[in-house]
Motif scaffolding. Structure first.
Motif, PDB file in Angstrom:
ATOM      1  N   SER A  65      -1.358   3.294   6.625  1.00  0.00           N
ATOM      2  CA  SER A  65      -0.129   3.756   7.591  1.00  0.00           C
ATOM      3  C   SER A  65       0.496   2.482   7.971  1.00  0.00           C
ATOM      4  O   SER A  65       1.694   2.342   8.257  1.00  0.00           O
ATOM      5  N   THR A  66      -0.405   1.394   8.410  1.00  0.00           N
ATOM      6  CA  THR A  66       0.173  -0.104   8.831  1.00  0.00           C
ATOM      7  C   THR A  66       1.258  -0.759   7.912  1.00  0.00           C
ATOM      8  O   THR A  66       2.187  -1.082   8.245  1.00  0.00           O
ATOM      9  N   LEU A  67       0.524  -0.496   6.548  1.00  0.00           N
ATOM     10  CA  LEU A  67       1.454  -1.489   5.492  1.00  0.00           C
ATOM     11  C   LEU A  67       2.806  -0.664   5.300  1.00  0.00           C
ATOM     12  O   LEU A  67       3.844  -1.132   5.161  1.00  0.00           O
ATOM     13  N   LYS A  68       2.749   0.552   5.607  1.00  0.00           N
ATOM     14  CA  LYS A  68       4.011   1.247   5.555  1.00  0.00           C
ATOM     15  C   LYS A  68       4.872   1.169   6.570  1.00  0.00           C
ATOM     16  O   LYS A  68       6.379   1.148   6.562  1.00  0.00           O
ATOM     17  N   ALA A  69       4.249   0.874   7.819  1.00  0.00           N
ATOM     18  CA  ALA A  69       5.140   0.993   9.126  1.00  0.00           C
ATOM     19  C   ALA A  69       5.605  -0.577   9.233  1.00  0.00           C
ATOM     20  O   ALA A  69       6.715  -0.586   9.932  1.00  0.00           O
ATOM     21  N   TYR A  70       4.942  -1.375   8.695  1.00  0.00           N
ATOM     22  CA  TYR A  70       5.358  -2.894   9.233  1.00  0.00           C
ATOM     23  C   TYR A  70       5.518  -3.593   8.010  1.00  0.00           C
ATOM     24  O   TYR A  70       4.917  -4.652   7.489  1.00  0.00           O
ATOM     25  N   LYS A  71       6.558  -3.212   7.226  1.00  0.00           N
ATOM     26  CA  LYS A  71       7.003  -4.066   5.981  1.00  0.00           C
ATOM     27  C   LYS A  71       7.666  -5.257   6.440  1.00  0.00           C
ATOM     28  O   LYS A  71       8.555  -5.367   7.314  1.00  0.00           O
ATOM     29  N   PRO A  72       7.677  -6.442   5.520  1.00  0.00           N
ATOM     30  CA  PRO A  72       8.383  -7.446   5.846  1.00  0.00           C
ATOM     31  C   PRO A  72       9.824  -7.266   5.511  1.00  0.00           C
ATOM     32  O   PRO A  72      10.215  -6.596   4.706  1.00  0.00           O
ATOM     33  N   ALA A  73      10.779  -7.863   6.373  1.00  0.00           N
ATOM     34  CA  ALA A  73      11.925  -7.549   6.136  1.00  0.00           C
ATOM     35  C   ALA A  73      12.397  -8.818   5.018  1.00  0.00           C
ATOM     36  O   ALA A  73      12.687  -9.966   5.307  1.00  0.00           O
ATOM     37  N   SER A  74      12.811  -8.346   3.876  1.00  0.00           N
ATOM     38  CA  SER A  74      12.712  -9.282   2.548  1.00  0.00           C
ATOM     39  C   SER A  74      13.909  -8.637   1.939  1.00  0.00           C
ATOM     40  O   SER A  74      14.270  -7.548   2.177  1.00  0.00           O
TER      41      SER A  74
END
Length: 527
Positions: free
Chosen positions: A494-503
């Motif tokens: 859930s964290t990986l999906k919620a906090y994706k790098p802005a790239s």
């Protein structure tokens, strides 16, 4: 209070927070040091210190009776002193003045090599006497101490070594005469003893130090190590540069003893549980060109290189590991270990114990290769960095999360170091991507690398890694945005999906789901 040895034994047997599992080793041919160089420092003959004030007075009287020298006062400039810290706080206070050079062994004795020393008259778990030489006007800390005697160091006295060349020349002659009458001129190390030394005949001890590296199969520079030169109470120090070259911060007339003290302001390497680690030269010389290979000293060197890289260079900007409350204490254990190393928690430093332990041999008795020692040190310092970021999180998260994070730190920093300093661009010692089960997963590495170990699904027993560097994950991004929000698999997803790098190329939820398919409790909880 229980002795520090008892506390250490309890910690080693029960208190493992995180560790680095053995990798398979092949026997390594090692040129072991002889018994004199390694082991306990052995005190030899007592030195009749040429700098002791009474000897300098005798030397001046001799010159005065036979030569035309001016009348002058022969006065002490420094105290030769020893401190007995009663705890780690007092030792840290002593070490807080980085201009002061501390020695575990007395300076007025000859020594024959050795990697550690503890005064035999003290309890084995007590901090040993700390010897040093301080100016007369130095404000002494409130720590038990004893002034052994006063000394005169002309080249350290600004009133002597200033612009008055005539006065300086006279004191130069007094020093030489004191060396002569005390028997401190060695025919082998100072063959020109009968040649009159002029005012500018002093020299600055220097040299080059290298250490054997098993992966490169060659000697490499010992970078940024503290080197000390001394004879009796005249002491000086310096640091090797990135090429392993060094020069100390004072000049001498005659040959000196050299030593490496395995310590920097940020960390301290120990010989075993409690003793300061050293490399002491056998004998004397004016320069020191040393190649370290084998024994404890090779391992000390690679622990130092890893710790310096993490604590001072820190090229990837994660939380810098720090000691608690003082220096990081790293114990080297010259014995077999079920694991390559352990991290026990920074709180052990409060009672004078090490937070990190590195083993010199694997569980089968094979001497650890230098790259294992380096990467293991980085791994354990990765745990300490994690603890410095959030001590609550490192305790509460699943073991495979904290081990996977330390593995990512180890992978990134070691790979970078071997590329930058050893030109090994393809180095990947632990080969973490070949994971099938266990605590040491590549999940955080997979967020950063460009390698799909499943080979597009052809190898389904490896993680399906379609996340690439272009997606923007870095160690510092993961540490600051993901790590401390994760306790296990569900929160990781859930964290990986919620906090994706802005790239420019945003990672998809499907890529995250595919990556995490194999990271189940059945796989990650296996030892």
């Amino acid at each position: 209070m229980k002795s520090r040895f008892i506390l250490a034994a309890i910690a080693l047997s029960l208190g493992i927070l995180s560790c680095e599992k053995n990798m398979e080793n092949e026997p390594v041919p090692v040129e072991q040091f002889n018994a004199v160089t390694e082991g306990a420092v052995v005190l030899g003959a007592k030195i009749d210190d040429p700098y002791a004030i009474h000897n300098m007075e005798k030397a001046y009287a001799n010159l005065k009776s036979s030569e035309s020298v001016p009348d002058m006062e022969i006065l002490p400039t420094h105290n030769y002193i020893r401190f007995l810290p009663k705890n780690e706080d007092e030792l840290a206070l002593l070490k807080s003045d980085t201009a002061v050079s501390l020695f575990d062994f007395p300076l007025h004795y000859e020594i024959t090599g050795g990697t550690s020393y503890h005064d035999p008259d003290l309890p084995v778990d007590a901090i040993t006497w700390q010897y040093t030489v301080l100016p007369l006007d130095y404000v002494l800390p409130n720590i038990e101490h004893e002034i052994l005697y006063q000394v005169m160091l002309p080249e350290k006295d600004s009133n002597i070594s200033g612009n008055n060349l005539k006065t300086t020349s006279v004191f130069n002659e007094i020093e030489k005469e004191s060396f002569r009458i005390t028997g401190n001129i060695n025919r082998e190390t100072d063959p020109d003893e009968n040649i009159t030394k002029g005012l500018f005949d002093r020299y600055r001890p220097s040299g080059k130090i290298q250490v054997w590296e098993d992966e490169c199969k060659r000697f490499v520079p010992l970078r940024q190590a503290r080197v000390q030169a001394r004879w009796a109470t005249h002491i000086a120090s310096g640091y090797t540069n990135n090429n392993g070259d060094f020069a100390v911060n004072d000049v001498f007339l005659y040959a000196v003893n050299f030593a490496i003290k395995w310590e920097r302001d940020a960390y301290d390497i120990r010989d075993g549980l409690l003793l300061q680690a050293w490399y002491n030269q056998d004998g004397k010389s004016k320069s020191w060109h040393l190649n370290i290979r084998g024994g404890k000293s090779q391992q000390y060197a690679h622990i130092h290189l890893a710790a310096f890289h993490m604590c001072y260079e820190n090229p990837f900007g994660i939380k810098t590991p720090k000691g608690y409350p003082n220096k990081i204490k790293i114990s080297y254990l010259h014995e077999n270990g079920t694991y390559d190393g352990y991290y026990f928690g920074k709180e052990l430093s409060l009672v004078g114990l090490s937070s990190i332990y590195i083993y010199g041999y694997d569980e089968n008795g094979y001497y650890q290769k230098s790259n294992i020692v380096f990467s293991t040190t980085v791994h354990e310092l990765g745990h300490l960095s994690h603890s410095c970021k959030s001590n609550t999180h490192i305790i509460s998260c699943a073991k495979w999360i904290r081990e996977s994070w330390a593995s990512a730190v180890e992978w990134k920093y070691t790979k970078n170091y071997y590329s930058q300093f050893y030109q090994k661009t393809d180095y990947d010692y632990r080969n973490r991507q070949k994971w099938v089960s266990g605590f040491y997963t590549p999940v955080f590495i997979d967020l950063m690398d460009d390698f799909d170990q499943s080979d597009n699904g052809k190898c389904p027993y490896y993680p399906n890694d379609k996340i690439e560097p272009k997606h923007g994950y870095t160690l510092s991004y993961i540490e600051n945005n993901i790590l401390t929000r994760v306790v296990g698999l569900n929160s990781l997803r859930s964290t990986l999906k919620a906090y994706k790098p802005a790239s420019s190329s945003l990672v998809t939820d499907a890529q995250i789901d595919n990556l995490l398919i194999l990271f189940t409790p059945a796989n990650t909880d296996k030892h």
